[in-house]
Design an enzyme around this catalytic site. Structure first.
Site, PDB file in Angstrom:
ATOM      1  N   ASP A  98       0.821  -1.085  -0.100  1.00 47.03           N
ATOM      2  CA  ASP A  98      -0.128   0.014  -0.095  1.00 47.03           C
ATOM      3  C   ASP A  98       0.832   1.033   0.006  1.00 47.03           C
ATOM      4  O   ASP A  98       1.874   1.366   0.835  1.00 47.03           O
ATOM      5  CB  ASP A  98      -0.940  -0.028   1.366  1.00 47.03           C
ATOM      6  N   ASP A 200      -3.013   4.714  -2.365  1.00 48.97           N
ATOM      7  CA  ASP A 200      -3.964   5.410  -1.768  1.00 48.97           C
ATOM      8  C   ASP A 200      -4.218   6.478  -2.116  1.00 48.97           C
ATOM      9  O   ASP A 200      -3.479   7.621  -2.415  1.00 48.97           O
ATOM     10  CB  ASP A 200      -3.340   5.412  -0.221  1.00 48.97           C
ATOM     11  N   GLU A 242      -6.374   4.190  -5.931  1.00 48.07           N
ATOM     12  CA  GLU A 242      -7.735   4.402  -5.440  1.00 48.07           C
ATOM     13  C   GLU A 242      -8.217   5.503  -5.948  1.00 48.07           C
ATOM     14  O   GLU A 242      -7.506   6.866  -5.652  1.00 48.07           O
ATOM     15  CB  GLU A 242      -7.610   4.308  -4.012  1.00 48.07           C
ATOM     16  N   HIS A 316     -10.857  -2.580   3.350  1.00 45.42           N
ATOM     17  CA  HIS A 316     -11.082  -1.895   4.648  1.00 45.42           C
ATOM     18  C   HIS A 316     -11.562  -0.635   5.029  1.00 45.42           C
ATOM     19  O   HIS A 316     -11.905  -0.277   6.088  1.00 45.42           O
ATOM     20  CB  HIS A 316      -9.486  -1.779   4.991  1.00 45.42           C
ATOM     21  N   ASP A 317     -12.304  -0.090   3.782  1.00 38.25           N
ATOM     22  CA  ASP A 317     -12.963   1.194   4.111  1.00 38.25           C
ATOM     23  C   ASP A 317     -14.521   0.789   4.165  1.00 38.25           C
ATOM     24  O   ASP A 317     -15.335   2.061   4.228  1.00 38.25           O
ATOM     25  CB  ASP A 317     -12.764   2.408   3.173  1.00 38.25           C
TER      26      ASP A 317
END
Length: 545
Positions: A98, A200, A242, A316-317
């Site tokens: 990440d 990210d 993302e 995860h969000d």
């Protein structure tokens, strides 16, 4: 389109804090991931996306990095990280790191230096502005975690910019030194043999704060092309960005191979379909099934041949899909298999979020004290002041809070679900005694084995090329209960039909069945001219061409 290894791959996202703890401190760690590599190999995945394990004060659970080239002590050491890369590679599994480079932690040495004075060499690594004429914030840009995106610094009398927590100052990407530092850091990891990067909020790095542009700024694509040229473009790796604001046209800018930017992006049009347009996820709205099919199909057809899709329900969000749009009680198994089938037969690279393969559900903690997520707690505080009731806010948290996805992985029926021998950092979902990996592996009809079959179908079957590269066509677009589509190339014609409801339905669909490839019920004799489907029943057919 040139064929790439990641077209055929299936990615498994690990949120390390919640995956497997071997030290007994209640926090998942790198050795826990090493311990479970054979489990992932058995599932059939060949890429791990690892959420951040870098050194961090953990204000946002690792998405606030204080050292990009060191490991947070709660996760282990760099030696553990090197071993994880080596052990994963030995099993044919690549590790995608990440990459969080829109912002750092306020404890990063760059920021500690930047705060010292206006003429510090690191000052321009971040975004600083003088107060407005009235002494207040430079402009009205807001933080994603609520409140203004500006924080006053007493030492130098200026504000610094942060799109997230005030402890996550945004980097100034217009400074070439920042870009050079990032490229060097990326090459450090690439030289270790990783398989790529998940980036990210990468659509924010081209921001122009004075013009109040945050996403998709004018310099975004030149920055990415430079990054490609100076780092990962020199390696055969997977890169996924993302990009919350992406449309299909924007996604092609990122992922068209001719532009030398990224392999693919995560778009969130489907993932935000039941959020209020103004209030966002904290004011959930009704799920529109017709619109959902339209969005999923639009992305399938728009990127075909010119870009590449990332296929996902969870991360995860986001809350867990089986609870969000399915039935996580009496039809949990059928629903989970339905969502898996719909996604894995589409064109793109599928992503499985940890626990999805055993049908883990959202959690329903009664007390706010049981939640950990910074975004959730900030939302509660801010909206209490706005007049929301406690009941309204807890309902929104139960539906869409990020901790739904972050409860510890449920390995078995022992205390704390086999995640830790200590006290877990976040409480385990109470349903772990029935929903866990051990039970799933013991039951050949479990959700786990359905995922395994879908992965095998995509990677190792005669239908692989049809699933990966074939044309997509939506059927019955206005049907309120059925999601049906065709995948076809010169060799095969595949049909997926899913009953997205709790009722038995009968439909007539054109075509003649060669064979049933996979069903989430005990397969019966299916007649397309009068196709009867039980609740959430989903079938993949090979049709006669």
């Amino acid at each position: 389109m040139e064929k790439k290894w990641w077209h055929r791959s299936v990615v498994y996202q690990i949120y390390p804090r919640s995956f497997k703890d071997t030290s007994g401190n209640g926090v998942g760690d790198l050795r826990g991931i090493i311990e479970k590599l054979d489990y992932l190999k058995e599932l059939g995945i060949d890429v791990i996306w690892l959420s951040p394990v870098y050194k961090s004060p953990m204000d946002d659970n690792g998405y606030d990095i204080s050292d990009y080239q060191d490991i947070a002590p709660e996760f282990g050491t760099m030696a553990d990280m090197d071993e994880l890369i080596e052990e994963a590679n030995a099993r044919g599994i690549r590790l995608v790191m990440d990459l969080v480079v829109n912002h750092t932690s306020d404890e990063h040495p760059w920021f500690l230096e930047a705060k010292k004075s206006k003429d510090n060499p690191y000052r321009d690594y971040y975004i600083w502005r003088d107060p407005a004429e009235d002494g207040g914030v430079p402009n009205d840009l807001g933080s994603t975690f609520s409140g203004p995106a500006w924080e006053y610094d007493e030492t130098t009398g200026q504000y610094y910019f942060h799109l997230f927590s005030k402890r996550q100052p945004d980097l100034n990407w217009e400074n070439p030194k920042v870009r050079e530092e990032v490229h060097q850091m990326m090459n450090f990891w690439l030289e270790k043999g990783i398989g790529g990067f998940r980036m990210d909020v990468i659509d924010l790095i081209g921001k122009e704060v004075d013009r109040k542009i945050t996403g998709n700024g004018p310099q975004l694509h030149p920055f990415l092309q430079e990054m490609n040229h100076k780092s990962f473009g020199n390696y055969d790796v997977l890169t996924v960005g993302e990009t919350w604001g992406a449309t299909p046209e924007i996604a092609k800018l990122y992922s068209d191979p001719k532009r030398h930017e990224l392999s693919m992006v995560f778009q969130f049009e489907h993932a935000s379909i039941d959020w209020d347009p103004q209030e966002g996820k904290w004011r959930p709205t009704t799920f529109d099934f017709i619109k959902f099919k339209e969005i999923m199909s639009k992305w399938q057809t728009s990127l075909n041949g010119e870009g590449w899709n990332s296929l996902f329900w969870n991360n995860h969000d986001l809350p867990r899909i089986v609870s969000r749009w399915g039935n996580d009680k009496e039809y949990r198994v059928e629903t989970a298999k339905m969502f898996a089938s719909i996604l894995h037969l589409m064109q793109g690279t599928p992503y499985i979020y940890q626990g999805e393969e055993i049908g883990m559900t959202n959690v329903h903690f009664e007390s706010l004290d049981q939640y950990n997520d910074i975004e959730t707690l900030q939302f509660y505080r801010d909206n209490l002041k706005k007049g929301y009731t406690h009941e309204q806010m807890m309902d929104a948290i139960w539906k869409n809070g990020r901790d739904n996805a972050r409860t510890p992985m449920q390995w078995d029926g022992s205390e704390h679900a086999g995640f830790t021998t200590g006290q877990p950092w976040l409480q385990v979902n109470p349903n772990y005694e029935s929903i866990n990996v051990s039970n799933a592996l013991d039951n050949k009809d479990s959700i786990f084995y359905h995922y395994k079959k879908l992965i095998d179908l995509r990677k190792n079957s005669e239908y692989s090329d049809t699933i990966i590269y074939g044309e997509y066509k939506l059927l019955l677009p206005d049907d309120e209960q059925i999601f049906a589509y065709i995948r076809e190339d010169e060799n095969y014609k595949l049909l997926l039909v899913a009953n997205f409801s709790e009722e038995e339905v009968t439909r007539a669909i054109e075509g003649e069945v060669n064979q049933v490839i996979l069903s989430n019920y005990d397969a019966t004799d299916y007649n397309l001219s009068s196709l009867k489907l039980r609740p959430y029943e989903t079938v993949i057919f090979e049709l006669k061409k």
